[in-house]
Design a protein around this motif. Sequence first.
Motif, PDB file in Angstrom:
ATOM      1  N   UNK A  28      -6.938   8.488   7.327  1.00 21.68           N
ATOM      2  CA  UNK A  28      -8.115   8.060   6.981  1.00 21.68           C
ATOM      3  C   UNK A  28      -9.438   8.806   7.352  1.00 21.68           C
ATOM      4  N   UNK A  29      -9.266   9.715   8.052  1.00 18.20           N
ATOM      5  CA  UNK A  29     -10.304  10.714   8.414  1.00 18.20           C
ATOM      6  C   UNK A  29     -10.457  11.859   7.470  1.00 18.20           C
ATOM      7  N   UNK A  30      -9.375  12.094   6.531  1.00 18.93           N
ATOM      8  CA  UNK A  30      -9.539  12.917   5.557  1.00 18.93           C
ATOM      9  C   UNK A  30      -9.768  12.344   4.189  1.00 18.93           C
ATOM     10  N   UNK A  31     -10.839  13.392   3.439  1.00 22.23           N
ATOM     11  CA  UNK A  31     -11.418  12.818   2.549  1.00 22.23           C
ATOM     12  C   UNK A  31     -10.460  12.767   1.190  1.00 22.23           C
ATOM     13  N   UNK A  32      -9.298  13.304   1.036  1.00 20.48           N
ATOM     14  CA  UNK A  32      -8.747  13.035  -0.119  1.00 20.48           C
ATOM     15  C   UNK A  32      -7.503  12.215  -0.192  1.00 20.48           C
ATOM     16  N   UNK A  33      -7.357  11.727   0.927  1.00 24.16           N
ATOM     17  CA  UNK A  33      -6.324  10.591   1.146  1.00 24.16           C
ATOM     18  C   UNK A  33      -6.202   9.307   0.104  1.00 24.16           C
ATOM     19  N   UNK A  34      -7.422   8.763  -0.122  1.00 25.64           N
ATOM     20  CA  UNK A  34      -7.662   7.628  -0.940  1.00 25.64           C
ATOM     21  C   UNK A  34      -8.129   8.108  -2.264  1.00 25.64           C
ATOM     22  N   UNK A  35      -8.151   9.478  -2.674  1.00 25.88           N
ATOM     23  CA  UNK A  35      -8.951   9.831  -3.773  1.00 25.88           C
ATOM     24  C   UNK A  35      -8.217   9.101  -5.179  1.00 25.88           C
ATOM     25  N   UNK A  36      -6.883   8.948  -5.323  1.00 20.61           N
ATOM     26  CA  UNK A  36      -6.262   8.662  -6.397  1.00 20.61           C
ATOM     27  C   UNK A  36      -6.272   6.925  -6.522  1.00 20.61           C
ATOM     28  N   UNK A  37      -6.893   6.148  -5.590  1.00 20.82           N
ATOM     29  CA  UNK A  37      -6.722   4.543  -5.548  1.00 20.82           C
ATOM     30  C   UNK A  37      -7.396   4.170  -6.701  1.00 20.82           C
ATOM     31  N   UNK A  38      -6.659   3.295  -7.357  1.00 19.08           N
ATOM     32  CA  UNK A  38      -7.046   2.521  -8.597  1.00 19.08           C
ATOM     33  C   UNK A  38      -8.090   1.406  -7.952  1.00 19.08           C
ATOM     34  N   UNK A  94      -9.630  -1.848  -7.397  1.00 16.59           N
ATOM     35  CA  UNK A  94      -9.006  -3.059  -6.773  1.00 16.59           C
ATOM     36  C   UNK A  94      -7.546  -2.764  -6.233  1.00 16.59           C
ATOM     37  N   UNK A  95      -7.362  -1.624  -5.790  1.00 17.93           N
ATOM     38  CA  UNK A  95      -6.040  -1.409  -5.420  1.00 17.93           C
ATOM     39  C   UNK A  95      -5.906  -1.703  -3.888  1.00 17.93           C
ATOM     40  N   UNK A  96      -4.749  -1.373  -3.456  1.00 14.61           N
ATOM     41  CA  UNK A  96      -4.059  -1.974  -2.139  1.00 14.61           C
ATOM     42  C   UNK A  96      -3.949  -0.541  -1.404  1.00 14.61           C
ATOM     43  N   UNK A  97      -4.345  -0.573   0.039  1.00 12.21           N
ATOM     44  CA  UNK A  97      -4.201   0.446   1.034  1.00 12.21           C
ATOM     45  C   UNK A  97      -3.529  -0.306   2.318  1.00 12.21           C
ATOM     46  N   UNK A  98      -2.119   0.343   2.347  1.00 12.40           N
ATOM     47  CA  UNK A  98      -1.433  -0.355   3.585  1.00 12.40           C
ATOM     48  C   UNK A  98      -1.460   0.896   4.659  1.00 12.40           C
ATOM     49  N   UNK A  99      -2.160   0.399   5.851  1.00 16.77           N
ATOM     50  CA  UNK A  99      -2.429   1.095   7.016  1.00 16.77           C
ATOM     51  C   UNK A  99      -1.505   1.021   8.060  1.00 16.77           C
ATOM     52  N   UNK A 100      -0.442   1.926   8.507  1.00 17.52           N
ATOM     53  CA  UNK A 100       0.525   1.700   9.310  1.00 17.52           C
ATOM     54  C   UNK A 100      -0.287   2.195  10.700  1.00 17.52           C
ATOM     55  N   UNK A 101      -0.316   1.268  11.470  1.00 21.75           N
ATOM     56  CA  UNK A 101      -0.971   1.533  13.072  1.00 21.75           C
ATOM     57  C   UNK A 101       0.316   1.338  14.154  1.00 21.75           C
ATOM     58  N   UNK A 102       0.914   2.601  14.137  1.00 21.86           N
ATOM     59  CA  UNK A 102       2.018   2.556  15.066  1.00 21.86           C
ATOM     60  C   UNK A 102       1.161   3.311  16.335  1.00 21.86           C
TER      61      UNK A 102
END
Length: 927
Positions: A414-424, A426-434
């Motif tokens: 999430x610290x990178x600008x381009x990770x979610x650039x293509x999200x539609x 009301x899209x869904x983001x699944x964040x894996x916190x291991x």
Amino acid sequence: MPCFNEIVESSSSVAEFSTWKGVQLDVPDSIELSNKSAKVEVSTEACISAEDAMDHIETSLSDIRFDFTSNSTRSGVIPLVSSHSSGESILGALSGNATISIITPSISLPYIYPTLLQLVSEQKKCVLHTPTYNLSQNLLVTQNPFHNLSIVKDTGCAMIFSSSPQESHDMTIVAHLLAGVLSRPVIHSYNGVSSQQQYYKVQLQSKDKLRKMERNCSSSSAKELFEEFNEFNGLNSKQYSPFEFVGSLTATKLIVALNTSCQIIDELKDSLSNNPSFGLLLVRVYRPWDVQLFLNKIPSSIKEIFVHQSSNVFSDVAGSLYQSSRKRRISTHQFDSIVEIQNFSVSPRNSLAVELFDFEDESVTKLFGDKDFTLFQRNNVYRAHGSSKWTIMNGEQSIVPSEAHLICCDGISLKYNDTLSSLEQNGVVVIRQSEGTSINEISQNTKEILIEKQANLILISHSEQFENIIIGTLSGHCNLNYSVAASDISSWLDSIESSLISQNSKTKTQISQMDDDSRRIQLSWRFMFPESYKTESTLKPGSKGIHQVFLTKWVRLTPESYDRNVFHMEMDISNTDLSYDIGDALGVYGKNNEHDVNQFISRYGLDPTELISFYNSDTEQNYIRTLQQLLIQDVDLFGRPTKRFYANLAQFATELSQQNKLNDLGDSTGAEEFRARAAESVTIAEVLEEFSSVKLSGHELVTLVGPIKPRHYSIASSMNAHPDSVHLLVVDHTWVTPKGVLRRGQCTRYLQGLREGASLSVSVKPSVMKLPVDNETPIVMSGLGTGMAPFRAFIQERIFQAQQGEKIGEMVLYFGSRSSKQEYLYGEELEAYLATGMLTHMGLAFSRDQAHKVYIQHKISEDSDLLWELLHEKKGHFYLCGPTWPAGDVQTAISTIFAEQGNFSTQKADKQIQQMKSQERYVLEVY
């Protein structure tokens, strides 16, 4: 490396394996065939890419495998470099009767064109797999499924197409079968981008199946070519055909396109069900083109045909319809975009896309490869952190949607600008916190995307959970329980930010400052101690194919008082490895005017001495430039902005009105104004100054604006005649915009200001303008203005051949310009060639030397007897180089000569010219 005969001998010496035609077969053989039409049980199924599927077949069917791609890592494959001598390796391999296959990307096709002609004439069989793509100016691979295919379509090679991994696997087999039937090369074309990235379930053929198909491939008659499809279909329960019709048999309109993978073809397929009056005819076998089979596939109800222009099949379609016995005339049209097809409505795509970041490749293919999903892999697509990205889609898709419904990533992403650039929306983001990947920083851009897109978050602590979420999402059978709903996203971000600030804000500031200081110190050390850092001064960081040459001669050919500045340049190449062939073009990397750059830097408030470090992947070295140097030498600051540039710039606008306007210019909303700006030749620098709320740093400016593109000029010299130099003929390009603004070409302005001793960065680009293979073949050349350049090279080459004692054919030159006194380019040279008999004849057309206008088509018409003899009787070659406008009139003049001299009908005369074009005897290079 062993010689080719040794390779062939060693390939047939392995006796432990079963063989087919002397080829080692090491594939599964658990298969039984009861009869040809029975449903066959395939022994192996795998989730692989098209390239892997083809490789599975080729390891069994080919003795020798060549690869022109630069990144081939497959074992047992011989790498080749694209050059005009590459074909010798192929010819050498075939001299030993080996079965060979070649991976030759479409950008390499011009280099092996003569080889293909020779293979066809000698009836040599081989298979060429041609991934089609193009290279952008910054050498990035871009999709272009029709790139360069027009170069080889009339060589006599067979050409077939595939549009998916399964089809690529199957067409590889068909290509080998057809090569045996036709005794000629077979070119198998497919999308060179998706073939490496798209993964889908593929049924892999067994050894026994290959044997069965080989036994059924016994005919040597080209007439029975298409029966091979029936044989293949019967053995594999497939429905392949040279022409495949999709849609209603009562349709009144038909769309014709090549069966390849690209966005426009996919949209046509997806939208066909909602357009019952349309049918779609996909061309799987492009060469040989069977007129009767094509006509048989057209329903009797069809009244109009729309042909995809980029697919190069319009002339084939039109020619077939001309031979049709149908009473009802079918009108034909060409289209580039679907919107040009009247009354055809594009359906929204129903595909869902899920993106995965930083997941192990094996785990992705293992978990999702056995489902009916398409997987797209994009390694290192984000330069910021070099991660691997997977896109998974429901069903068999060949094009990735621009937006993703769901994105899975580690918290650290999430610290990178381009990770979610293509999200539609009301899209869904699944964040894996291991462990080790918790949310420790969120970039400002990511925060804005989460809020703007009203994203819903799912936080998971174990990797296993995401499998059910993804499968459920794509199949539409999943009710997701959000950890953070869209309505709570802002407060969640606030809590994350306040927590992080309270814990370590002071430490982060110190580290950031330390990093910034250390960067400046390191750059200073590189300048202060160049020996330790192996620092050297270079004009331009060396990239593959780019050479540094020195200007040795610059001469203006037109009078100072004349409004057109046409000049001749000569450059020394003796200390480089630059080489060029007759007809090639020289790409010149121009520079921006230093005064203009300094003015922009001052007005925009930038620091010209700011140091910017960047890495050149070609040389694998780091380079340092000041901002001023980069803006002068490398950055296309005064180029024309693209829609993508406007859209990207909108993200930096702080005023809403300016942001909205930039967004409009970046999409279809502002299409009219975008075209008006393009007509006015508005530059990137002018746009940056116009939108005052956009304030870019030096680094952002360099990153956002693309590099200066090379301007290509036809080379005006023969390397045999001038082994240490290359010559150019250039006109200082100026024009007036609709609003009366005088504009000037960036590169010609740069070249016009150079003087002897200056250094230039150049590269070489192949061209279609080639001399006949037989030196005694007559050539008729027609050059307008600076279109004279390649013909000067032609003449010099033919004279060199004569000086070596070779016989040369007749040379006729037609030259056109405005004035004999002011624009007779290379006039003294040409008159000397004519006086010595090296030039057979010249026709000079100076349009403004008399009251009525005289153009080269008029001079051509005057030489009816001569041109009939050279072009028709002696099978000579005709060339035209220059602006586009006279091309039609010139062709009409030659067609009239054929009709009058040969007593032909107009249609037959035109057909003669079309035949010359197909034989590469009528060559145009117009602009």
